[in-house]
Enzyme design. Sequence first.
Site, PDB file in Angstrom:
ATOM      1  N   ASN A  74       0.802  -1.227   0.000  1.00  0.00           N
ATOM      2  CA  ASN A  74       0.000   0.000   0.000  1.00  0.00           C
ATOM      3  C   ASN A  74       0.838   1.282   0.000  1.00  0.00           C
ATOM      4  O   ASN A  74       0.396   2.285  -0.545  1.00  0.00           O
ATOM      5  CB  ASN A  74      -0.919  -0.019   1.234  1.00  0.00           C
ATOM      6  CG  ASN A  74      -1.527   1.345   1.504  1.00  0.00           C
ATOM      7  OD1 ASN A  74      -2.477   1.759   0.842  1.00  0.00           O
ATOM      8  ND2 ASN A  74      -0.961   2.079   2.458  1.00  0.00           N
ATOM      9  N   TYR A  93       4.031   9.254 -10.967  1.00  0.00           N
ATOM     10  CA  TYR A  93       2.956   8.524 -10.276  1.00  0.00           C
ATOM     11  C   TYR A  93       2.252   7.561 -11.248  1.00  0.00           C
ATOM     12  O   TYR A  93       2.105   6.363 -10.956  1.00  0.00           O
ATOM     13  CB  TYR A  93       1.948   9.522  -9.687  1.00  0.00           C
ATOM     14  CG  TYR A  93       0.909   8.873  -8.800  1.00  0.00           C
ATOM     15  CD1 TYR A  93       1.192   8.538  -7.480  1.00  0.00           C
ATOM     16  CD2 TYR A  93      -0.365   8.570  -9.290  1.00  0.00           C
ATOM     17  CE1 TYR A  93       0.244   7.936  -6.666  1.00  0.00           C
ATOM     18  CE2 TYR A  93      -1.324   7.970  -8.480  1.00  0.00           C
ATOM     19  CZ  TYR A  93      -1.008   7.662  -7.177  1.00  0.00           C
ATOM     20  OH  TYR A  93      -1.955   7.055  -6.380  1.00  0.00           O
ATOM     21  N   LYS A 100       2.072   3.426 -11.164  1.00  0.00           N
ATOM     22  CA  LYS A 100       0.791   2.750 -10.925  1.00  0.00           C
ATOM     23  C   LYS A 100       0.423   1.834 -12.104  1.00  0.00           C
ATOM     24  O   LYS A 100      -0.171   0.765 -11.907  1.00  0.00           O
ATOM     25  CB  LYS A 100      -0.303   3.772 -10.638  1.00  0.00           C
ATOM     26  CG  LYS A 100      -0.116   4.491  -9.295  1.00  0.00           C
ATOM     27  CD  LYS A 100      -0.088   3.501  -8.118  1.00  0.00           C
ATOM     28  CE  LYS A 100       0.049   4.173  -6.775  1.00  0.00           C
ATOM     29  NZ  LYS A 100       0.071   3.214  -5.665  1.00  0.00           N
TER      30      LYS A 100
HETATM   31  N1  LIG Z   1      -5.789   8.890  -1.681  1.00  0.00           N
HETATM   32  C1  LIG Z   1      -6.144   8.616  -2.926  1.00  0.00           C
HETATM   33  O1  LIG Z   1      -6.989   9.322  -3.502  1.00  0.00           O
HETATM   34  C2  LIG Z   1      -5.551   7.444  -3.649  1.00  0.00           C
HETATM   35  C3  LIG Z   1      -6.095   7.113  -4.889  1.00  0.00           C
HETATM   36  C4  LIG Z   1      -5.572   6.031  -5.578  1.00  0.00           C
HETATM   37  C5  LIG Z   1      -4.526   5.308  -5.050  1.00  0.00           C
HETATM   38  N2  LIG Z   1      -4.011   5.654  -3.844  1.00  0.00           N
HETATM   39  C6  LIG Z   1      -2.910   4.848  -3.339  1.00  0.00           C
HETATM   40  O2  LIG Z   1      -3.235   4.315  -2.078  1.00  0.00           O
HETATM   41  C7  LIG Z   1      -2.049   4.158  -1.300  1.00  0.00           C
HETATM   42  C8  LIG Z   1      -2.238   4.834   0.050  1.00  0.00           C
HETATM   43  O3  LIG Z   1      -2.585   6.168  -0.169  1.00  0.00           O
HETATM   44  P1  LIG Z   1      -3.240   7.087   0.974  1.00  0.00           P
HETATM   45  O4  LIG Z   1      -4.062   8.068   0.276  1.00  0.00           O
HETATM   46  O5  LIG Z   1      -3.834   6.246   2.025  1.00  0.00           O
HETATM   47  O6  LIG Z   1      -1.905   7.835   1.488  1.00  0.00           O
HETATM   48  P2  LIG Z   1      -1.514   8.436   2.900  1.00  0.00           P
HETATM   49  O7  LIG Z   1      -0.530   9.511   2.586  1.00  0.00           O
HETATM   50  O8  LIG Z   1      -2.711   8.748   3.725  1.00  0.00           O
HETATM   51  O9  LIG Z   1      -0.733   7.207   3.594  1.00  0.00           O
HETATM   52  C9  LIG Z   1       0.443   6.680   3.062  1.00  0.00           C
HETATM   53  C10 LIG Z   1       1.279   6.086   4.194  1.00  0.00           C
HETATM   54  O10 LIG Z   1       2.463   5.521   3.618  1.00  0.00           O
HETATM   55  C11 LIG Z   1       3.560   5.835   4.463  1.00  0.00           C
HETATM   56  N3  LIG Z   1       4.805   5.792   3.689  1.00  0.00           N
HETATM   57  C12 LIG Z   1       5.289   6.736   2.851  1.00  0.00           C
HETATM   58  N4  LIG Z   1       6.465   6.353   2.374  1.00  0.00           N
HETATM   59  C13 LIG Z   1       6.717   5.118   2.893  1.00  0.00           C
HETATM   60  C14 LIG Z   1       7.802   4.213   2.751  1.00  0.00           C
HETATM   61  N5  LIG Z   1       8.866   4.510   2.002  1.00  0.00           N
HETATM   62  N6  LIG Z   1       7.749   3.036   3.428  1.00  0.00           N
HETATM   63  C15 LIG Z   1       6.691   2.742   4.222  1.00  0.00           C
HETATM   64  N7  LIG Z   1       5.648   3.590   4.389  1.00  0.00           N
HETATM   65  C16 LIG Z   1       5.661   4.759   3.732  1.00  0.00           C
HETATM   66  C17 LIG Z   1       3.234   7.228   4.994  1.00  0.00           C
HETATM   67  O11 LIG Z   1       3.970   7.541   6.167  1.00  0.00           O
HETATM   68  C18 LIG Z   1       1.728   7.132   5.224  1.00  0.00           C
HETATM   69  O12 LIG Z   1       1.435   6.681   6.536  1.00  0.00           O
HETATM   70  C19 LIG Z   1      -0.910   4.735  -2.136  1.00  0.00           C
HETATM   71  O13 LIG Z   1      -0.256   3.682  -2.828  1.00  0.00           O
HETATM   72  C20 LIG Z   1      -1.629   5.635  -3.113  1.00  0.00           C
HETATM   73  O14 LIG Z   1      -0.916   5.834  -4.304  1.00  0.00           O
HETATM   74  C21 LIG Z   1      -4.499   6.698  -3.125  1.00  0.00           C
END
Ligand SMILES: NC(=O)c1ccc[n+]([C@@H]2O[C@H](COP(=O)([O-])OP(=O)(O)OC[C@H]3O[C@@H](n4cnc5c(N)ncnc54)[C@H](O)[C@@H]3O)[C@@H](O)[C@H]2O)c1
Length: 254
Positions: free
Chosen positions: A90, A155, A159
């Site tokens: 994730n 990004y 993905k």
């Molecule tokens: N939020 C959105 O709209 C969205 C949409 C599509 C996909 N995503 C994907 O979902 C996933 C989670 O996104 P989110 O929105 O919950 O993000 P978020 O920023 O709320 O959480 C991400 C977490 O990852 C941790 N992190 C960052 N770098 C890291 C590393 N090198 N090793 C371990 N942990 C690390 C951060 O500290 C944070 O706690 C991501 O892969 C993101 O690309 C998010």
Amino acid sequence: MKILSGRKALVTGAGSGIGRESALALAGAGALVLVNDVSETAAHGTCTAIAEAGGKAHSYIASVADPDAVRLLFEQFDAEGNAPDILVNNAGVSGNAPTLELTDANWMRVIGINLNGPFYCSREAGLRMRAAGGGAIVNIGSIYSVVAAPQRLSYCTTKAAIGMMTKCLALEWAEFGIRVNCVAPGYVDSALTRELAATGRLDLAAVERRIPQHRLGQASEIADAVLYLCEPRSMHITGHILTVDGGWTANGYL
Ligand SMILES: NC(=O)c1ccc[n+]([C@@H]2O[C@H](COP(=O)([O-])OP(=O)(O)OC[C@H]3O[C@@H](n4cnc5c(N)ncnc54)[C@H](O)[C@@H]3O)[C@@H](O)[C@H]2O)c1
């Protein structure tokens, strides 16, 4: 007995947003959750929330972008008798910038966390799942695993690659009983989205207009899909990219 009792689930980036909700959902289904994050405070917060809900979790601080740290992490799981049979890749970051202004540092950071991280973790988990006779891996992709957007080259590239990594690993590891799937969220109400909006890199009103359901997703709705793909009832599903996006990728119109 719950459906995932006895299972051990590593969730990377589980301190916030989608990772945190996925960790809570897996723990609620009975799995011991190995909560990884780079932020100690965030990881502990998730472990506390899981414990308060009656579940079991331990926190592990490491960057998934660091191959040595990932190797050591899995050696620690081995030493503790907690090699994961569920992995949720994730952890992810955004890197929005016009491509002509994209720095080497931006490119390397996003590739390191979003693409190299899932490879390092899947390789270590795959070795242990093969030895154990099976497992489930869920990669968190994005609508940008499927469709494109401008000013998000690093990004979108990572993905899209995660979508292909999902299919390649699913084919290669089916004979080991390892299923590999991808959940591809649309825009979700999370720290990542709020930071993009706050810094003027995302027009949330325009995003909501374009989504057929006219709302952002909730992290818990993405976690529901993650949980399903980890449970035995999805046993015949592998190599699949499941969009959870309120209709975004189906929409070829305004
Ligand atoms: N939020 C959105 O709209 C969205 C949409 C599509 C996909 N995503 C994907 O979902 C996933 C989670 O996104 P989110 O929105 O919950 O993000 P978020 O920023 O709320 O959480 C991400 C977490 O990852 C941790 N992190 C960052 N770098 C890291 C590393 N090198 N090793 C371990 N942990 C690390 C951060 O500290 C944070 O706690 C991501 O892969 C993101 O690309 C998010």
